[in-house]
Design an enzyme around this catalytic site. Structure first.
Site, PDB file in Angstrom:
ATOM      1  CD  GLU A 221      33.379  51.927   6.114  1.00  0.00           C
ATOM      2  OE1 GLU A 221      33.634  51.265   5.112  1.00  0.00           O
ATOM      3  OE2 GLU A 221      33.702  51.612   7.258  1.00  0.00           O
TER       4      GLU A 221
ATOM      5  CG  HIS B 236      28.745  46.787   4.339  1.00  0.00           C
ATOM      6  ND1 HIS B 236      29.168  48.087   4.465  1.00  0.00           N
ATOM      7  CD2 HIS B 236      29.489  46.232   3.365  1.00  0.00           C
ATOM      8  CE1 HIS B 236      30.152  48.291   3.604  1.00  0.00           C
ATOM      9  NE2 HIS B 236      30.368  47.191   2.933  1.00  0.00           N
TER      10      HIS B 236
ATOM     11  CD  GLU C   2      42.716  46.689  -1.971  1.00  0.00           C
ATOM     12  OE1 GLU C   2      41.656  46.857  -1.370  1.00  0.00           O
ATOM     13  OE2 GLU C   2      42.892  45.807  -2.816  1.00  0.00           O
TER      14      GLU C   2
END
Ligand code: GLN
Ligand code: ZN
Length: 762
Positions: free
Chosen positions: A669, A698, A609
């Site tokens: 992931e 999640h 990010e």
């Protein structure tokens, strides 16, 4: 010269907004009470801006959740699964899109450009039919005028940014979507014009990213069409977060004003204005005050920039603004009473930034002498911080001075380390592990509260944490995992925990910033030189290791993630601060190694990010990020195994940098991206240890071992079984205890079966 704001934080100085939303969701506030609570916050925000002397106050950017979702709702663009049939979007539907409901999954959320704000991604599939359900900016304009007599400047998200951030349509359908949305935007603007609105702020941050010719052609088409649709209203075409890619193009668009970021533009916007001039028929929105950090501006330097703009654009056509919406900074310093004085004096949150803007506008209109007293006071505050001992730690200085000779590569290449590590660890093929955290149950959080409030002594808290560690070491042994973790029970947040222990960091009392929906984060403030005063994680890790003969992985947050999730001092480059953090982490890693910990994981979930908005700057960022990681991790012995972890799947662009980190094992992931990541390895061979998450953490659902077998098989079609690890997607701290244990049991079962299928040689 006027001052203008581009957006004000919604959350309230004491997160009143968050509290109202959550009370409504919990059924403790009814809908009418929620509307009333949010209206109070909204009007207070407007009043504050007026009282601080802002001339052009934004209206319509206030939200019940997210401004992109608001745009979707305004245009009736609600995914079909929510059963929406047209007309104004009910609050229940609005929140269902944002948060999911019993029947349907929420829309995806993702990061808003290079910020830590997450918006709800619009789903523009064939079945959704655009329509104007409500003219939100018009309602906001009317309210501000009726309630407060404020002539606000309505804000809308521009069509191109909105469409580029949407998903669900094929690239070839973009033009058709433009055609569908233009009449609706036209109607919004016409109604605003009919109401007597003079200016509308149209946010197009997409113009600050790298665009190609076809993008520019579409942007031209959009703004020509809007100029024709609503000639009666002037548009401020607002860009931010970077320089505009094609200055001549942007300033030639048929709009009344152009907003440019003069803070995060690397000097390119200012250079363009100076060299290319600025059209005589347009207003310049001059983004001079940083909307992304929390430091007092150097108003003398800002004044100089303003002077150079004034040489080209007359004062009556300049509006001084923040560089972006103030959504990304905390609300007000008023509630900060415990920070060191030299630090507090040098800070500016949203309200203080607005005061700075008003000062700049005054200086621009009346000359610098008119504000000399205020400028001198600001100089003194900034100087006081600069002189603070925290800012100049001689040991850190000395170390940084010889940075060039600090090792940033392991002693041996991976091929050599691999053999040494295999001999030392004797792990089974397809080793199983987890990402670090185990459930932070109410009990764990409650214990931390008691200790923080002083109800528990440090010893009491420590023995509580030890009991948790003991329990979970037993559980992991019982499940049959190969590489264990201590569980991170002593940590709230993976950055805060380290920030509280490293020097150079401070924590605000109420410095909250919206991250997504009602979730706010309170980023640490890096204001001084960063150093490790004493080991941060050794005691818990060593304790965990003392309970088992299996290896326990030490667990740290990496330098880039600590940097990217903090507010960072502005007197040094981010690169330099990253190296300071990296060296402090190296000390911790060496301490762990000395204490007998042989596997150490350095998490970098925020590496991606931090990528700059402009492609051409990626290589530089990745270079220094990789170097920072390697400064931390390179001094350990060959036999010490360095792990890293990242939880996102868009790896295509950065796979070379990931490999250059030279970690012995990486866990990433995959399950949520449905194997997209796996395709990358068809093109790139990854030649170090790698674990692709075999289940999504999640959701509370317990995945079956068959499902996980399927994930394993898919990965092993392209990855070497001799280097493959089996682990969940991310840490398990948000999960419940039973589901965690059940899922991990299934994971180990799937692994045992896979070991037989692949009969991997050790
Ligand atoms: N070690 C951390 C945990 O397990 C990693 C968290 C993350 O990647 N965001 O919680
Ligand atoms: Zn993760």
């Amino acid at each position: 010269m006027k001052s203008g704001n581009l957006g004000y934080p919604r959350i309230g100085a004491d997160r009143e907004w968050k509290k109202a939303l959550e009370a409504y969701w919990a059924g403790k506030l009814d809908e009418a009470a929620l509307h009333a609570a949010l209206k109070t916050i909204r009007l207070d925000n407007l009043k504050k801006q007026r009282d601080l002397g802002i001339d052009l106050i934004p209206v319509g950017e206030f939200t019940y959740y997210d401004h992109i979702l608001d745009t979707s709702a305004m245009f009736g663009l609600i995914p079909e699964r929510f059963g929406y049939t047209g007309g104004e979007v009910a609050l229940a539907t609005y929140y269902a899109v944002a948060r999911g409901n019993r029947e349907s999954a929420a829309s995806e959320m993702t990061k808003w450009f290079n910020t830590n704000y997450h918006y709800i991604v619009p789903e523009l599939t064939a079945g959704v039919k655009p329509q104007l359900t409500v003219n939100r900016p018009l309602e906001a304009y009317r309210e501000a005028k009726a309630e407060l007599g404020i002539e606000g400047r309505p804000v809308i998200v521009g069509p191109y940014t909105y469409l580029k951030l949407s998903k669900g349509y094929a690239p070839g359908e973009l033009d058709a979507w433009i055609d569908r949305l233009l009449p609706l935007y036209g109607q919004v603007l016409r109604e605003l014009a009919a109401e007597g609105v003079a200016w509308v702020q149209v946010d197009e941050p997409i113009l600050a990213t790298t665009l190609d010719e076809s993008d520019l052609a579409r942007v031209k088409r959009i703004y020509e069409a809007l100029a024709g649709e609503a000639p009666g209203v002037k548009l401020l075409l607002q860009t931010y977060f970077e320089s505009v890619d094609d200055y001549d193009f942007v300033v030639s668009l048929p709009v009344g004003g152009i907003g440019l970021d003069f803070v995060h533009d690397g000097g390119r916007n200012l250079k363009a204005v100076r060299e290319r001039g600025f059209p005589a028929d347009k207003v310049l929105g001059a983004g001079l005050i940083d909307g992304r950090n929390i430091w007092k501006a150097d108003l003398r330097v800002k004044g100089e920039t303003l002077q150079s703009l004034l040489a080209i654009v007359p004062a009556e056509r300049i509006v001084v603004q923040p560089s972006s919406s103030l959504l990304h900074v905390p609300v007000s310093l008023a509630l900060e009473t415990t920070l060191p004085q030299e630090l507090r004096g040098a800070l500016a949150f949203a309200d203080e930034k607005l005061a700075e803007l008003a000062l700049l506008a005054k200086a621009g209109s009346e000359g610098a002498d008119a504000v000399e007293a205020e400028l001198a006071a600001a100089d003194r505050s900034r100087a006081a911080l600069q002189q603070s001992p925290a800012r100049t730690n001689e040991r850190v200085r000395t170390r940084m001075a010889s940075l060039a000779s600090e090792p940033a590569a392991r002693a041996s290449v991976f091929g050599v380390r691999r053999g040494v590590q295999e001999t030392r660890w004797q792990l089974p093929p397809l080793p199983t592990t987890t990402i670090g955290s185990f459930p932070q149950t109410p009990e764990v959080r409650g214990a931390r509260q008691k200790w923080r409030k002083g109800e528990w002594s440090p010893e009491q808290y420590e023995s509580f944490v030890q009991a948790q560690i003991r329990e979970w070491i037993d559980i992991q042994n019982d499940i049959g995992l190969d590489v264990l973790v201590h569980g991170e029970f002593e940590r709230t947040d993976m950055v805060e925990f380290f920030g509280e222990k490293l020097s150079g960091f401070a924590f605000t009392a109420k410095g909250w910033v919206q991250s997504y929906g009602s979730r706010c984060v309170k980023p640490p403030v890096i204001y001084g030189d960063v150093e490790l005063p004493q080991p941060m994680t050794v005691a818990e890790t060593v304790y965990a290791q003392s309970l088992t003969s299996k290896p326990v992985k030490g667990m740290l947050t990496g330098p880039i993630t600590i940097l990217n999730w903090s507010f960072v001092r502005d007197d040094k480059s981010r690169e330099e601060v990253a190296y300071q953090i990296a060296l402090a982490l190296r000390d911790e890693i060496e301490a762990l190694e000395t204490a007998g910990i042989g596997m150490i994981q350095v998490d970098e979930p925020a590496l991606r990010e931090g990528l700059p908005l402009k492609r051409e700057q990626w290589a530089h960022y990745l270079d220094w990020s990789v170097r920072a990681f390697r400064l931390s991790t390179s001094t350990v012995r060959d036999e010490t195994q360095i792990h890293t972890h990242m939880c996102y799947s868009e790896f295509h662009d950065i796979i070379d940098a990931i490999s250059a980190l030279d970690a012995d094992v990486i866990s990433i992931e995959t399950s949520r991206s449905h194997g997209e990541l796996i395709e990358i390895f068809e093109e790139h061979t990854y030649d170090k240890g790698i674990g692709l998450g075999v289940y999504d953490i999640h959701s509370p659902r317990v995945p079956s071992s068959d499902e996980m077998s399927h994930m394993i098989d898919r990965a092993l079609r392209v990855l070497d079984p001799g280097l493959f690890w089996i682990n969940p997607d991310c840490g398990l701290k948000t999960r419940g205890r039973t589901e965690t244990v059940d899922s991990l049991r299934n994971m180990v079962e799937a692994t045992k079966a896979a070991r037989e299928r692949y009969a991997v040689k050790q």
